[in-house]
Design a protein around this motif. Structure first.
Motif, PDB file in Angstrom:
ATOM      1  N   THR A   6      98.222  14.143   0.679  1.00 30.16           N
ATOM      2  CA  THR A   6      97.898  13.260  -0.672  1.00 30.16           C
ATOM      3  C   THR A   6      97.543  12.380  -0.736  1.00 30.16           C
ATOM      4  N   GLN A   7      96.640  11.372  -0.852  1.00 24.99           N
ATOM      5  CA  GLN A   7      96.639   9.845  -1.166  1.00 24.99           C
ATOM      6  C   GLN A   7      95.673   9.471  -2.206  1.00 24.99           C
ATOM      7  N   THR A   8      95.781   8.945  -2.888  1.00 24.42           N
ATOM      8  CA  THR A   8      95.405   7.691  -3.963  1.00 24.42           C
ATOM      9  C   THR A   8      93.998   7.658  -3.850  1.00 24.42           C
ATOM     10  N   LEU A   9      92.642   7.856  -4.603  1.00 26.46           N
ATOM     11  CA  LEU A   9      91.367   7.544  -4.412  1.00 26.46           C
ATOM     12  C   LEU A   9      91.626   6.002  -4.356  1.00 26.46           C
ATOM     13  N   PRO A  10      90.903   5.093  -3.817  1.00 25.19           N
ATOM     14  CA  PRO A  10      90.357   3.501  -3.622  1.00 25.19           C
ATOM     15  C   PRO A  10      89.807   3.661  -4.773  1.00 25.19           C
ATOM     16  N   SER A  11      89.977   2.163  -5.249  1.00 25.21           N
ATOM     17  CA  SER A  11      88.584   2.147  -6.771  1.00 25.21           C
ATOM     18  C   SER A  11      87.109   2.667  -6.651  1.00 25.21           C
ATOM     19  N   GLU A  16      88.146   3.446   1.287  1.00 28.86           N
ATOM     20  CA  GLU A  16      89.699   3.173   2.324  1.00 28.86           C
ATOM     21  C   GLU A  16      89.239   3.301   3.787  1.00 28.86           C
ATOM     22  N   VAL A  17      89.028   2.276   4.978  1.00 30.88           N
ATOM     23  CA  VAL A  17      88.896   2.625   6.750  1.00 30.88           C
ATOM     24  C   VAL A  17      89.891   2.841   7.251  1.00 30.88           C
ATOM     25  N   ARG A  18      90.608   3.288   8.066  1.00 30.38           N
ATOM     26  CA  ARG A  18      91.464   4.067   9.114  1.00 30.38           C
ATOM     27  C   ARG A  18      91.095   3.431  10.759  1.00 30.38           C
ATOM     28  N   ILE A  19      91.740   2.576  11.282  1.00 27.57           N
ATOM     29  CA  ILE A  19      90.749   2.271  12.697  1.00 27.57           C
ATOM     30  C   ILE A  19      92.396   2.656  13.718  1.00 27.57           C
TER      31      ILE A  19
END
Length: 88
Positions: A6-11, A16-19
């Motif tokens: 569970t994560q907070t959504l970006p504004s 959010e990008v995960r590499i």
């Protein structure tokens, strides 16, 4: 059972990008390409569990940084860009 984080959504207007890459250089190279398409890249880097590099990036999707790719400008998904089997 698959654990879903569970994560907070970006504004609004940001993503959010995960590499995940074998080397920090490879992760940075991908981040540079994203910065060429999107403005406002906040970058955070973490060591991975298997010696890999994990780079997290916040991009402003509402403000292109440079010339948008044709698929980006048209709002289309590029070919082969679906969810991976481990993503829900």
């Amino acid at each position: 059972m698959k654990y879903i984080e569970t994560q907070t959504l970006p504004s609004l207007g940001h993503a959010e990008v995960r590499i995940i890459a074998h080397t920090p250089e490879a992760a940075r190279a991908v981040a540079e390409v994203l910065r060429g398409c999107f403005a406002g890249a906040e970058q955070r880097s973490y060591p991975g569990l298997d010696g890999d590099t994990r780079l997290h990036l916040t991009v402003d999707t509402a403000t292109p940084a440079g010339p948008a790719r044709p698929w980006l400008a048209a709002g289309q998904t590029p070919v082969g860009a679906g969810a991976h089997s481990d993503e829900t």
